[in-house]
Design an enzyme around this catalytic site. Structure first.
Site, PDB file in Angstrom:
ATOM      1  N   ASP A 123       0.780  -1.186   0.028  1.00 20.98           N
ATOM      2  CA  ASP A 123       0.000   0.025   0.115  1.00 20.98           C
ATOM      3  C   ASP A 123       1.016   1.287   0.002  1.00 20.98           C
ATOM      4  O   ASP A 123       0.562   2.357  -0.770  1.00 20.98           O
ATOM      5  CB  ASP A 123      -0.874   0.151   1.257  1.00 20.98           C
ATOM      6  CG  ASP A 123      -2.467   0.026   0.937  1.00 20.98           C
ATOM      7  OD1 ASP A 123      -2.821   0.293  -0.141  1.00 20.98           O
ATOM      8  OD2 ASP A 123      -3.143   0.317   1.884  1.00 20.98           O
TER       9      ASP A 123
ATOM     10  N   TRP B  46      -2.222   8.664   4.348  1.00 21.54           N
ATOM     11  CA  TRP B  46      -1.455   7.718   3.383  1.00 21.54           C
ATOM     12  C   TRP B  46      -0.194   7.147   4.147  1.00 21.54           C
ATOM     13  O   TRP B  46       0.148   5.924   3.511  1.00 21.54           O
ATOM     14  CB  TRP B  46      -1.162   7.789   2.043  1.00 21.54           C
ATOM     15  CG  TRP B  46      -0.865   9.227   1.744  1.00 21.54           C
ATOM     16  CD1 TRP B  46      -1.323  10.311   1.338  1.00 21.54           C
ATOM     17  CD2 TRP B  46       0.761   9.658   1.820  1.00 21.54           C
ATOM     18  NE1 TRP B  46      -0.464  11.298   1.261  1.00 21.54           N
ATOM     19  CE2 TRP B  46       0.692  11.063   1.345  1.00 21.54           C
ATOM     20  CE3 TRP B  46       1.756   8.926   2.271  1.00 21.54           C
ATOM     21  CZ2 TRP B  46       1.853  11.605   1.432  1.00 21.54           C
ATOM     22  CZ3 TRP B  46       3.017   9.591   2.492  1.00 21.54           C
ATOM     23  CH2 TRP B  46       3.250  10.924   1.980  1.00 21.54           C
ATOM     24  N   ASN B  47       0.104   7.808   5.065  1.00 22.51           N
ATOM     25  CA  ASN B  47       1.599   7.185   5.521  1.00 22.51           C
ATOM     26  C   ASN B  47       1.647   6.149   6.399  1.00 22.51           C
ATOM     27  O   ASN B  47       2.438   5.356   6.592  1.00 22.51           O
ATOM     28  CB  ASN B  47       2.423   8.171   6.117  1.00 22.51           C
ATOM     29  CG  ASN B  47       1.881   9.183   7.204  1.00 22.51           C
ATOM     30  OD1 ASN B  47       0.652   8.882   7.485  1.00 22.51           O
ATOM     31  ND2 ASN B  47       2.382   9.891   7.975  1.00 22.51           N
TER      32      ASN B  47
ATOM     33  N   SER C 175      -7.088   6.823   3.480  1.00 23.22           N
ATOM     34  CA  SER C 175      -6.637   7.737   2.408  1.00 23.22           C
ATOM     35  C   SER C 175      -6.719   6.941   1.107  1.00 23.22           C
ATOM     36  O   SER C 175      -6.494   5.769   0.726  1.00 23.22           O
ATOM     37  CB  SER C 175      -5.152   7.924   2.401  1.00 23.22           C
ATOM     38  OG  SER C 175      -4.846   8.572   1.058  1.00 23.22           O
TER      39      SER C 175
ATOM     40  N   VAL D  43      -2.825  20.174   6.954  1.00 25.94           N
ATOM     41  CA  VAL D  43      -3.568  21.414   7.611  1.00 25.94           C
ATOM     42  C   VAL D  43      -4.466  22.002   6.443  1.00 25.94           C
ATOM     43  O   VAL D  43      -5.613  22.086   7.126  1.00 25.94           O
ATOM     44  CB  VAL D  43      -2.352  22.498   7.868  1.00 25.94           C
ATOM     45  CG1 VAL D  43      -3.036  23.880   8.335  1.00 25.94           C
ATOM     46  CG2 VAL D  43      -1.662  22.218   8.984  1.00 25.94           C
TER      47      VAL D  43
ATOM     48  N   GLU E 155      -5.414  15.541  13.539  1.00 28.63           N
ATOM     49  CA  GLU E 155      -3.794  15.157  13.728  1.00 28.63           C
ATOM     50  C   GLU E 155      -3.304  15.791  12.394  1.00 28.63           C
ATOM     51  O   GLU E 155      -3.469  15.033  11.259  1.00 28.63           O
ATOM     52  CB  GLU E 155      -3.732  13.563  13.834  1.00 28.63           C
ATOM     53  CG  GLU E 155      -4.127  13.398  15.289  1.00 28.63           C
ATOM     54  CD  GLU E 155      -2.939  13.521  16.114  1.00 28.63           C
ATOM     55  OE1 GLU E 155      -2.264  14.174  16.044  1.00 28.63           O
ATOM     56  OE2 GLU E 155      -3.575  13.394  17.309  1.00 28.63           O
TER      57      GLU E 155
ATOM     58  N   CYS F 247       4.387  12.762   9.937  1.00 29.91           N
ATOM     59  CA  CYS F 247       4.271  14.027  10.218  1.00 29.91           C
ATOM     60  C   CYS F 247       4.887  14.827  11.397  1.00 29.91           C
ATOM     61  O   CYS F 247       5.198  15.946  11.220  1.00 29.91           O
ATOM     62  CB  CYS F 247       2.709  14.038  10.882  1.00 29.91           C
ATOM     63  SG  CYS F 247       2.433  12.816  12.036  1.00 29.91           S
TER      64      CYS F 247
ATOM     65  N   GLU G 179      -4.232  11.866  20.358  1.00 29.07           N
ATOM     66  CA  GLU G 179      -4.551  10.456  20.465  1.00 29.07           C
ATOM     67  C   GLU G 179      -3.883   9.838  21.136  1.00 29.07           C
ATOM     68  O   GLU G 179      -2.752  10.266  21.719  1.00 29.07           O
ATOM     69  CB  GLU G 179      -4.107  10.196  18.886  1.00 29.07           C
ATOM     70  CG  GLU G 179      -5.282  10.693  17.667  1.00 29.07           C
ATOM     71  CD  GLU G 179      -5.188   9.956  16.305  1.00 29.07           C
ATOM     72  OE1 GLU G 179      -4.011   9.825  15.973  1.00 29.07           O
ATOM     73  OE2 GLU G 179      -6.284   9.621  15.775  1.00 29.07           O
TER      74      GLU G 179
HETATM   75  P1  NAD Z   1      -4.670  15.117   2.947  1.00 30.21           P
HETATM   76  O1  NAD Z   1      -4.939  16.027   3.837  1.00 30.21           O
HETATM   77  O2  NAD Z   1      -4.437  15.290   1.508  1.00 30.21           O
HETATM   78  O3  NAD Z   1      -5.599  13.858   3.043  1.00 30.21           O
HETATM   79  C1  NAD Z   1      -6.222  13.269   4.266  1.00 30.21           C
HETATM   80  C2  NAD Z   1      -7.358  12.518   4.198  1.00 30.21           C
HETATM   81  O4  NAD Z   1      -8.330  13.683   4.190  1.00 30.21           O
HETATM   82  C3  NAD Z   1      -7.452  11.711   3.033  1.00 30.21           C
HETATM   83  O5  NAD Z   1      -8.396  10.495   3.379  1.00 30.21           O
HETATM   84  C4  NAD Z   1      -8.319  12.727   2.390  1.00 30.21           C
HETATM   85  O6  NAD Z   1      -9.303  11.802   1.395  1.00 30.21           O
HETATM   86  C5  NAD Z   1      -9.556  13.354   3.092  1.00 30.21           C
HETATM   87  N1  NAD Z   1      -9.878  14.450   2.802  1.00 30.21           N
HETATM   88  C6  NAD Z   1      -9.413  15.260   1.828  1.00 30.21           C
HETATM   89  N2  NAD Z   1     -10.332  16.286   1.560  1.00 30.21           N
HETATM   90  C7  NAD Z   1     -11.257  16.182   2.254  1.00 30.21           C
HETATM   91  C8  NAD Z   1     -12.458  17.062   2.854  1.00 30.21           C
HETATM   92  N3  NAD Z   1     -12.918  18.403   2.438  1.00 30.21           N
HETATM   93  N4  NAD Z   1     -13.369  16.323   3.945  1.00 30.21           N
HETATM   94  C9  NAD Z   1     -13.176  15.047   4.555  1.00 30.21           C
HETATM   95  N5  NAD Z   1     -11.894  14.402   4.024  1.00 30.21           N
HETATM   96  C10 NAD Z   1     -11.011  14.999   2.979  1.00 30.21           C
HETATM   97  O7  NAD Z   1      -3.294  14.350   3.498  1.00 30.21           O
HETATM   98  P2  NAD Z   1      -2.252  13.350   3.193  1.00 30.21           P
HETATM   99  O8  NAD Z   1      -1.680  13.715   1.942  1.00 30.21           O
HETATM  100  O9  NAD Z   1      -3.125  12.207   2.924  1.00 30.21           O
HETATM  101  O10 NAD Z   1      -1.489  12.920   4.432  1.00 30.21           O
HETATM  102  C11 NAD Z   1      -0.417  13.673   4.484  1.00 30.21           C
HETATM  103  C12 NAD Z   1      -0.413  14.789   5.565  1.00 30.21           C
HETATM  104  O11 NAD Z   1      -1.097  14.173   6.912  1.00 30.21           O
HETATM  105  C13 NAD Z   1       0.746  15.510   5.899  1.00 30.21           C
HETATM  106  O12 NAD Z   1       0.434  17.033   6.179  1.00 30.21           O
HETATM  107  C14 NAD Z   1       1.083  14.964   7.314  1.00 30.21           C
HETATM  108  O13 NAD Z   1       1.830  15.859   8.224  1.00 30.21           O
HETATM  109  C15 NAD Z   1      -0.203  14.766   7.843  1.00 30.21           C
HETATM  110  N6  NAD Z   1      -0.186  13.633   9.071  1.00 30.21           N
HETATM  111  C16 NAD Z   1      -0.425  14.239  10.370  1.00 30.21           C
HETATM  112  C17 NAD Z   1      -0.413  13.038  11.386  1.00 30.21           C
HETATM  113  C18 NAD Z   1      -0.603  13.536  12.658  1.00 30.21           C
HETATM  114  O14 NAD Z   1      -0.859  12.415  13.588  1.00 30.21           O
HETATM  115  N7  NAD Z   1      -0.419  14.529  13.195  1.00 30.21           N
HETATM  116  C19 NAD Z   1       0.046  11.513  10.871  1.00 30.21           C
HETATM  117  C20 NAD Z   1       0.227  11.262   9.659  1.00 30.21           C
HETATM  118  C21 NAD Z   1       0.191  12.534   8.629  1.00 30.21           C
END
Ligand code: NAD
Length: 484
Positions: A94, A152-153, A178, A230, A250, A284, A458
């Site tokens: 994945d 996705w990470n 994701s 964010v 998060e 993150c 969390e």
């Molecule tokens: P992303 O914000 O693009 O997507 C995250 C999720 O939100 C996905 O499942 C996506 O389909 C969904 N999404 C997108 N738009 C939405 C909306 N309008 N309403 C509801 N859901 C929506 O993030 P990404 O690219 O998948 O992940 C990377 C980001 O996640 C980085 O910024 C990373 O720092 C952060 N992250 C944070 C943590 C933490 O615990 N703080 C952990 C892992 C990743």
């Protein structure tokens, strides 16, 4: 490649579900760039089925004894541990993270969360408050139907870090992974169901942001827990506010690591490596602004470059490999763009900087030195294997610079001076801080961000606060003394 794929796109009411009318989401193995599976995005019918299943199951689930709910979670933890290799291989397919990592960091972390919150489920309680002859008590209640949305990470871990406390408190969940990594959460749902979770308690549906947005604004939903960037967090938080829903956010970061000249050099270099290159930098909480005190800067950079030669890049399913590709071609391009900006804005490239000439989304581990605070690579989250090394002279100066960011997820300090270490941890504007180590996030310890990096926590006991609410009951013992 071994066929470890789940049997259908969604998991609803205790069984796999499919609706081929939904848009196709391809699953690409980042180690080769080949398509290995596909799922369908949830249609409105699938979304409806999942929310109906979760709402119908919630009352009976919350009425079960905490001991019984806990037993089911702990059994799911055992199932996941027994299947660690299979689940780790799926996580690698994945995400592209090396099997060497996923074998110890993903399904195992999910199992820890299920076990720990399973153990807690029977102990959740309110309190008794004596008020003269009257008295009051509080009841800790679940919130209802919770929505989890994953990044996705860490797809297995995120599915369990949200699901385990939610279920322990008597909530039910609809989880949307994701779209980049749709497979692993289905296996968490399978394990919970085999462990005895009643149908509808934990559901998984696929989709992009539009499906997430539909879930967030459904009136049946009481809480949304998002792991993501964010910008997505701002949208989800705003949508949740419409219905006054509880949230946990998060989000991203640009965290600092401070390395003082009295630090143990090997430990500090190890911390910077874990905080920048583990999971190919897609974490993150990574400490991507590495502040190094000036008089040890050359020694630090030399040792970092030396140790990065120990990286074994290759097919992530090969257990000898310890450094994998980026999750997707899109993420690879984002990281390459940041590297170009770093060069253009005058940072000194110490090592790496290029895409690797092989199939898959591989990029060299990259270190920039002489980075200034106002450069793009020092201000924005890259989410890839790019470390920025910045110099500093004094504690006061470096603390001010470390905190001068709108993010506040994590921070680390390496020093042998115990007083300074705690003084700095206290002054850091960040939710998770480490002293003389980095990026360790056991389930016992709460995790989450301040400032733009998030809301809520969390893991740890704090997660219970975010998946339950208190009802208070005042008991009058002496009749009512009304004024008229
Ligand atoms: P992303 O914000 O693009 O997507 C995250 C999720 O939100 C996905 O499942 C996506 O389909 C969904 N999404 C997108 N738009 C939405 C909306 N309008 N309403 C509801 N859901 C929506 O993030 P990404 O690219 O998948 O992940 C990377 C980001 O996640 C980085 O910024 C990373 O720092 C952060 N992250 C944070 C943590 C933490 O615990 N703080 C952990 C892992 C990743």
């Amino acid at each position: 490649m071994r066929d470890a794929k789940p049997r259908a796109s969604h998991f609803i009411a205790g069984a796999y579900a499919e609706d081929e009318q939904g848009d196709v989401i391809e699953v690409i193995y980042p180690g080769s760039g080949e398509k290995v599976a596909q799922v369908h995005s949830a249609t409105p019918e699938i979304v409806e089925q999942a929310l109906t299943a979760a709402s119908s199951a919630q009352t009976a689930w919350s009425a079960m004894l905490g001991t019984e709910r806990g037993r089911i979670l702990r059994r799911a933890a055992e199932i996941i541990r027994e299947r660690n290799r299979e689940l780790s291989e799926l996580e690698t397919i994945d995400t592209g993270k090396p099997l060497q990592e996923t074998l110890v960091a993903d399904a195992t972390s999910a199992a820890d969360a299920l076990e720990w919150f399973g153990n807690l489920a029977a102990s959740l309680r309110g309190e008794h408050i004596q008020l003269g002859k009257d008295w009051a008590y509080s009841i800790r209640e679940p919130l209802g139907v919770c929505v989890g949305i994953g990044a996705w990470n860490y797809p297995t871990q995120i599915a369990a870090w949200k699901g385990a406390p939610a279920l322990a408190c008597g909530n039910t969940m609809v989880f949307k992974p994701s779209e980049e990594t749709p497979l692993c959460a289905l296996k968490v749902a399978e394990a919970l169901t085999e462990a005895g979770a009643p149908a509808g308690v934990y559901n998984v549906i696929q989709g992009r942001g539009d499906v997430g947005a539909t879930l967030v604004s459904d009136p049946r939903v009481a809480k949304v827990s998002l792991t993501g960037s964010v910008p997505t967090g701002k949208k989800v938080y705003a949508a949740a506010a419409e219905g006054m829903r509880h949230v946990t956010m998060e989000l991203g970061g640009k965290s600092p690591i401070l390395i003082f000249d009295d630090a143990d050099l090997e430990t500090a270099v190890g911390g910077a490596i874990l905080g920048n290159f583990y999971s190919t930098g897609q974490i993150c909480s990574n400490g991507t602004r590495v502040f190094v005190q000036k008089d040890i800067k050359d020694a630090f950079l030399a040792r970092l470059a030396e140790r990065l030669k120990g990286i074994t890049m290759g097919d992530p399913l090969d257990e000898a490999v310890n450094y994998g590709p980026m999750v997707s071609e899109a993420q690879l391009k984002i990281v390459l763009d940041f590297i170009e900006k770093g060069k253009a804005e005058g940072a000194r490239l110490v090592t790496g900087g290029k895409r690797v000439g092989r199939n898959g989304w591989f990029i060299e581990p990259t270190v920039f030195a002489d980075v200034a605070d106002d450069m793009t690579i020092a201000r924005e989250e890259i989410f890839g294997p790019v470390a920025s090394i910045l110099d500093f002279d004094t504690e006061e100066e470096v603390l001010a610079r470390a905190n001068a960011t709108p993010f506040g997820l994590s921070a680390g300090v390496f020093t042998q001076d115990v007083t300074r270490a705690h003084r700095i941890a206290r002054a850091f504007q960040a939710g998770s801080c480490w002293i003389n180590t980095y990026n360790l996030t056991p389930v016992e310890v709460s995790f989450g961000g301040s400032k733009l990096s998030g809301v809520g926590r969390e893991n740890g006991l704090a997660a219970i606060e975010h998946f339950s609410q208190l009802k208070t009951v005042y008991v009058g013992m002496e009749g009512v003394d009304a004024p008229y």
